[in-house]
Enzyme design. Structure first.
Site, PDB file in Angstrom:
ATOM      1  N   ASP A 196       0.862  -1.196   0.000  1.00 52.46           N
ATOM      2  CA  ASP A 196       0.000   0.000   0.000  1.00 52.46           C
ATOM      3  C   ASP A 196       0.892   1.237   0.000  1.00 52.46           C
ATOM      4  OD1 ASP A 196      -2.168   1.673   0.133  1.00 52.46           O
ATOM      5  OD2 ASP A 196      -2.608   1.296   2.247  1.00 52.46           O
ATOM      6  N   ASN A 255      13.556   3.284   5.159  1.00 49.21           N
ATOM      7  CA  ASN A 255      13.921   2.268   4.155  1.00 49.21           C
ATOM      8  C   ASN A 255      15.248   2.673   3.513  1.00 49.21           C
ATOM      9  OD1 ASN A 255      14.165   0.590   1.971  1.00 49.21           O
ATOM     10  ND2 ASN A 255      12.197   1.099   1.058  1.00 49.21           N
ATOM     11  N   SER A 293      16.219  -0.312  -0.534  1.00 49.19           N
ATOM     12  CA  SER A 293      15.671  -0.692  -1.832  1.00 49.19           C
ATOM     13  C   SER A 293      16.778  -0.640  -2.882  1.00 49.19           C
ATOM     14  CB  SER A 293      14.546   0.252  -2.246  1.00 49.19           C
ATOM     15  OG  SER A 293      14.261   0.021  -3.600  1.00 49.19           O
ATOM     16  N   TYR A 341       4.708  -9.940   1.958  1.00 50.11           N
ATOM     17  CA  TYR A 341       4.205  -9.203   0.805  1.00 50.11           C
ATOM     18  C   TYR A 341       3.895 -10.201  -0.308  1.00 50.11           C
ATOM     19  CZ  TYR A 341       3.861  -5.765  -2.997  1.00 50.11           C
ATOM     20  OH  TYR A 341       3.430  -5.024  -4.061  1.00 50.11           O
TER      21      TYR A 341
END
Ligand SMILES: Cc1cc2nc3c(=O)[nH]c(=O)nc-3n(C[C@H](O)[C@H](O)[C@H](O)COP(=O)(O)O)c2cc1C
Length: 398
Positions: free
Chosen positions: A89, A201, A204, A348
Site C-alpha cells: 500500500d 527504508n 531498496s 508481501y
C-alpha cells in the site's frame, strides 16, 4: 468475534479468489505488467473500504482474534504478530482494510518520499510462478509526503487495534540533487504526526544510491537526523525502525545496527528484496527470471531466516526484530519467531501471488499459529522468549 465459517466455505472463498478474482485482476496487459493487477486490486479494496457495511462483514469473516496471539512490539500492543510489509500500500489507500478487515496486526504503508516521483519505467513487477516469487524494480513511485499526509489525516488511531508504520525514504530526484539525506529526514519529520512508527527504508536496490545509505558514515548522519526530528523537545514521538538489505555482509549489518540503536532505533527490519547473484542463479526457469530488480518470496526465505537468526544472536533481546522474506504460512512464521528470533513477521509476495492469494491469508496463518502454540503448550506470545534463536520443529508438521 469472527463468523463461524466452516472450512469448506473458506476453501470456496480461496478457490473463487484464485480461479475468478486473480485471473480477473491479471487479465490483459496485467499478464506482462503485474502492477496493473495490483492497481486493480487496490481500486477494488479501496471501494470496499469506503463501505462501512462491507468493512463490518469482511471483519467478521476474515479477522482471526485470539488472546494467545496478542503481543508487544517495542512498546506497542498488537492483536497479533503478522505484518503486511511496505510496498503493498505504497500510497496509503487501503491500510484500514488491511488492518481492520483482513486482520494484519501491523500495517506498514509506503514507502513514501518527500518529492513525488513516477518511479522506473513500466513494466516493473514480474511474477516468477516456477520459483514462487517476484522480481520488482519499482523505484519508489509515489505522490509524495504532502499527499500521504492528506490521506493519513483521516486515520483514527483510537479505533485501530493494529499498528500503523509509515515507511519513508528519499526518491531518485533527491539523489539526483544530492539532497537525499535531508529529504529522507524531512519525510520522517512530516510523517511523525501519523501512525505509530517510522520505518526508514535504506535498502531498496531499485533506486540508484539508496542502498548506499547503509554505508556507515552516511547512515550515521541519516539516523542522527531522523532521531532529532522524531525526538522534539527530548521526547520520542514515534517508534524508529530501519529496514535493511539482505545483501549486506554481516560485519556491515552489525555496524549499521549499532549505529541505529545508538541513534534511538526501537526495532530493526530484516529485510528487503535481494539482488544477490547466487539467489538469482537459483531461480527456476521462469520467463521473467532475467528481469532486472530485486527478488522476493520463496527464493529469499532461507537467506532472510539466516540473517534474522544471526542478527538475533548479535542483538539479543534488547532490540526487537521485524522479519520479512519469503513468508507464506504459519510454519514460516513459527520459524521466524523461533530460529529467526523475530517479534513480528511480515509478508508481501505470498499475499499477492496466485497460489497463495486469498482474503483468508492472515486468518489461516494466525489460526494455524495459535494452534501450533497450543500444541507446544504455550499460553502466550511471551512464551516465544525461550525459543528465540533456537531451531524448534513446527508442532503441526505432518
Ligand atoms: C512489488 C514490491 C514492492 C515493494 N515495495 C517496497 C517499498 O516500497 N518499501 C519497502 O520497504 N519494501 C518494499 N518491498 C519489499 C517488501 O516489503 C518485503 O520486504 C520483501 O518483498 C520481502 O518479503 P516477501 O518475500 O514476503 O515479499 C516491495 C516488494 C515488492 C514485491
Amino acid at each position: 468475534m469472527s463468523l463461524e465459517i466452516p472450512q469448506f466455505a473458506r476453501t470456496g472463498i480461496d478457490i473463487a479468489a484464485r480461479r475468478i478474482v486473480h485471473p480477473y485482476l491479471t487479465r490483459g496487459e496485467a499478464q506482462t505488467d503485474r502492477e496493473v493487477a495490483h492497481t486493480r486490486a487496490l481500486d477494488l479494496m479501496e471501494a470496499m473500504q469506503k463501505n462501512p457495511d462491507v468493512m463490518r462483514l469482511l471483519k467478521e469473516m476474515f479477522v482471526f482474534e485470539d488472546p494467545i496471539l496478542q503481543t508487544e512490539f517495542a512498546g506497542l500492543s498488537l492483536p497479533n504478530p503478522l505484518s503486511i510489509e511496505a510496498g503493498f500500500d505504497k500510497t496509503i489507500r487501503v491500510h484500514r482494510l488491511l488492518g481492520e478487515a483482513l486482520g494484519f496486526g501491523v500495517v506498514k504503508v509506503g514507502t513514501v518520499t518527500k518529492i513525488p516521483y513516477e518511479g522506473n519505467p513500466q513494466p516493473r513487477i514480474f511474477d516468477l510462478p516456477l520459483s514462487d516469487g517476484l522480481i520488482n524494480r519499482m523505484g519508489f513511485p509515489g505522490d509524495g509526503t504532502n499527499e500521504a499526509e492528506s490521506r493519513l489525516r483521516e486515520d483514527n488511531s483510537r479505533k485501530r487495534k493494529n499498528a500503523l508504520i509509515i515507511s519513508v525514504a528519499a526518491s531518485r530526484i533527491s539523489f539526483d540533487r544530492g539532497h537525499q539525506v535531508t529529504d529522507f529526514i524531512d519525510a520522517a519529520l512530516q510523517m511523525r504526526k501519523y501512525g505509530d512508527g517510522i520505518e526508514g527504508n535504506v535498502s531498496s536496490p531499485n533506486t540508484r544510491g539508496v542502498t548506499g545509505l547503509q554505508q556507515t558514515e552516511v547512515f550515521q548522519d541519516l539516523s542522527a537526523g531522523v532521531r532529532e526530528v522524531l525526538t522534539p523537545n527530548g521526547t520520542k514521538v514515534k517508534l524508529i525502525i530501519y529496514k535493511y538489505s539482505p545483501d549486506l555482509d554481516q560485519d556491515t549489518r552489525e555496524k549499521v545496527a549499532t549505529i541505529a540503536i545508538d541513534n534511538g532505533a526501537d526495532a530493526l527490519t530484516y529485510g528487503n528484496i535481494t539482488t544477490d547473484p547466487q539467489i538469482r542463479a537459483g531461480l527456476a526457469n521462469d520467463t521473467h527470471r532475467e528481469e532486472m530488480g530485486g527478488i522476493s518470496g520463496r527464493p529469499l526465505k532461507e537467506r532472510a531466516l539466516e540473517i534474522s537468526h544471526n542478527m538475533y544472536s548479535y542483538l539479543g533481546e534488547g532490540t526487537p526484530i521485524s522479519f520479512a522474506g519469503g513468508i507464506a504460512n504459519a510454519e514460516d512464521v513459527w520459524n521466524a519467531l523461533t530460529y529467526g528470533g523475530a517479534r513480528i513477521v511480515g509478508v508481501y509476495s505470498a499475499f499477492v501471488r496466485p497460489n497463495t492469494f486469498t482474503p483468508n491469508f492472515a486468518f489461516y496463518v494466525l489460526r494455524d499459529l495459535a494452534k501450533a502454540m497450543r500444541m507446544a503448550r504455550m499460553s502466550s506470545m511471551q512464551d516465544f522468549k525461550d525459543l528465540r534463536g533456537k531451531k524448534v520443529p513446527y508442532p503441526l508438521k505432518g
